[in-house]
Design a protein around this motif. Structure first.
Motif, mmCIF file in Angstrom:
data_model
loop_
_atom_site.group_PDB
_atom_site.id
_atom_site.type_symbol
_atom_site.label_atom_id
_atom_site.label_comp_id
_atom_site.label_asym_id
_atom_site.label_seq_id
_atom_site.Cartn_x
_atom_site.Cartn_y
_atom_site.Cartn_z
ATOM 1 N N PHE A 93 0.836 -1.195 0.000
ATOM 2 C CA PHE A 93 0.000 0.000 0.000
ATOM 3 C C PHE A 93 0.874 1.248 0.000
ATOM 4 N N PRO A 94 0.913 1.995 -1.110
ATOM 5 C CA PRO A 94 1.635 3.262 -1.095
ATOM 6 C C PRO A 94 0.827 4.303 -0.327
ATOM 7 N N GLY A 95 1.520 5.265 0.253
ATOM 8 C CA GLY A 95 0.825 6.347 0.933
ATOM 9 C C GLY A 95 0.602 7.516 -0.005
ATOM 10 N N SER A 96 -0.541 8.178 0.146
ATOM 11 C CA SER A 96 -0.777 9.496 -0.446
ATOM 12 C C SER A 96 -0.807 10.438 0.749
ATOM 13 N N VAL A 97 0.270 11.173 0.930
ATOM 14 C CA VAL A 97 0.556 11.826 2.205
ATOM 15 C C VAL A 97 -0.140 13.169 2.309
ATOM 16 N N SER A 98 -0.942 13.296 3.345
ATOM 17 C CA SER A 98 -1.505 14.578 3.753
ATOM 18 C C SER A 98 -0.468 15.249 4.649
ATOM 19 N N HIS A 279 -6.160 -8.399 4.429
ATOM 20 C CA HIS A 279 -7.470 -8.800 3.894
ATOM 21 C C HIS A 279 -7.735 -8.123 2.554
ATOM 22 N N ILE A 280 -7.528 -6.809 2.483
ATOM 23 C CA ILE A 280 -7.816 -6.073 1.246
ATOM 24 C C ILE A 280 -6.856 -6.493 0.138
ATOM 25 N N ALA A 281 -5.574 -6.630 0.464
ATOM 26 C CA ALA A 281 -4.583 -6.992 -0.552
ATOM 27 C C ALA A 281 -4.848 -8.371 -1.134
ATOM 28 N N ASP A 283 -7.840 -9.865 -1.316
ATOM 29 C CA ASP A 283 -9.227 -10.038 -1.762
ATOM 30 C C ASP A 283 -9.360 -10.209 -3.273
ATOM 31 N N GLY A 284 -8.587 -9.435 -4.034
ATOM 32 C CA GLY A 284 -8.641 -9.546 -5.482
ATOM 33 C C GLY A 284 -9.504 -8.498 -6.163
ATOM 34 N N ARG A 285 -10.311 -7.763 -5.412
ATOM 35 C CA ARG A 285 -11.194 -6.761 -6.029
ATOM 36 C C ARG A 285 -10.655 -5.343 -5.869
ATOM 37 N N ALA A 286 -9.562 -5.169 -5.141
ATOM 38 C CA ALA A 286 -9.055 -3.834 -4.834
ATOM 39 C C ALA A 286 -7.985 -3.405 -5.826
ATOM 40 N N TRP A 287 -8.143 -2.198 -6.353
ATOM 41 C CA TRP A 287 -7.061 -1.532 -7.066
ATOM 42 C C TRP A 287 -6.373 -0.644 -6.036
ATOM 43 N N ILE A 288 -5.199 -1.049 -5.584
ATOM 44 C CA ILE A 288 -4.457 -0.310 -4.569
ATOM 45 C C ILE A 288 -3.651 0.764 -5.286
#
Length: 303
Positions: A93-98, A279-281, A283-288
């Motif tokens: 999971f890359p971060g999009s940093v605030s 879990h998300i990684a 699952d197969g349905r997530a575009w990370i």
């Protein structure tokens, strides 16, 4: 109307964007046929112990010096960031940093670590203890220009997005960031897909951010346990992924996970959170993806 009086129409809609019901929209498609775009937004922040007073809002709940509040948040840059970031990297999971832009000068080691991990940066103002309330246009322009220049110098990136410092705004904020060429705002919480924002110039897209599954709300407002928060994130993903693949649905959805490492990076919370990412990684349905990648993919599909 009572007594036959005619009431003057009052505009309750700020008209920042067009109305579009969830059913009947043109379908959004994500790369690889994924049904839910997932982006993680770590808030890398800097809090001042004794910031200039803003008459509209106090920076700290306790009288100066609020050593407890300051030190709690300082855990983020000393410990919590590294714990959170390692878990994100481990599961892809890359971060999009605030980013509180002052962090580039005060604690550059944290910013450099995020840069080396390939994370994207957008501005969260200069300090998270200085608010937009009461600013004039020149002051607000100065903050935007400072954000662009400082992040460029520190990371080599030109920021593309904005999240107002401590979620504080002026009536001109969205127009100004669009004028300066920023592509997206995280300051609207009105949808589960990107939408364009009406601005005086330029083009600005609202990417779904979240208050409901923000760890600040989870732990400070809703008083969730780490397990409760992890379960909430999984239920959020499962529903959005299911709706994103439904034949009669709007197509690809967006899930944002906003984080503060002085919260999620605590030893007793990081384990359940890592289970969520696993879990998300798997699952197969997530575009990370990063925020910028999501905005680009969505814009390519707009007429």
């Amino acid at each position: 109307m009572a007594g036959g009086e005619v009431m003057e129409a009052v505009h309750v809609d700020p008209q920042l964007y067009d109305f579009s019901p969830w059913r009947g929209r043109p379908k959004v498609r994500w790369p690889g046929g994924k049904s839910c775009a997932v982006w993680v937004a770590p808030n890398l922040e800097f809090y001042e112990l004794d910031p200039p007073a803003n008459p509209h809002r106090k920076s700290w709940t306790k009288p100066h010096p609020d050593v407890v509040g300051y030190a709690h948040r300082d855990h983020a840059n000393r410990v919590g960031h590294w714990r959170m970031a390692d878990v994100m990297t481990r599961h892809g999971f890359p971060g999009s940093v605030s980013l509180s832009v002052a962090l580039c000068d005060h604690i550059p080691e944290v910013v450099e670590d995020a840069r080396q991990r390939g994370w994207e940066f957008f501005s969260h103002g200069i300090y998270n203890t200085r608010y937009s309330y009461g600013m004039d246009e020149a002051q607000e322009r100065s903050i935007i220009e400072d954000s662009i220049a400082t992040v460029q110098r520190a990371t080599g990136q030109r920021i593309r997005g904005w999240l107002a410092p401590a979620l504080t705004h002026t009536p001109r904020t969205l127009d100004l960031i669009a004028e300066y060429g920023l592509d997206y705002t995280c300051d609207l919480y009105h949808d589960d897909q990107p939408t364009d924002v009406k601005t005086a110039s330029g083009r600005l897209t609202a990417i779904p951010y979240s208050l409901e599954v923000n760890d600040h709300y989870g732990f400070f407002i809703y008083n969730m346990s780490p397990r409760d928060y992890a379960d909430t994130l999984i239920r959020q993903f499962e529903r959005l992924a299911k709706e994103g693949e439904a034949q009669d649905g709007p197509g690809g959805t967006v899930m944002c996970i906003p984080l503060h490492s002085y919260l999620i990076g605590q030893p007793h919370r990081i384990g359940p959170f890592e289970e969520v990412l696993r879990h998300i990684a798997n699952d197969g349905r997530a575009w990370i993806a990063t925020a910028g990648e999501i905005v680009d993919a969505w814009r390519e599909q707009q007429p």
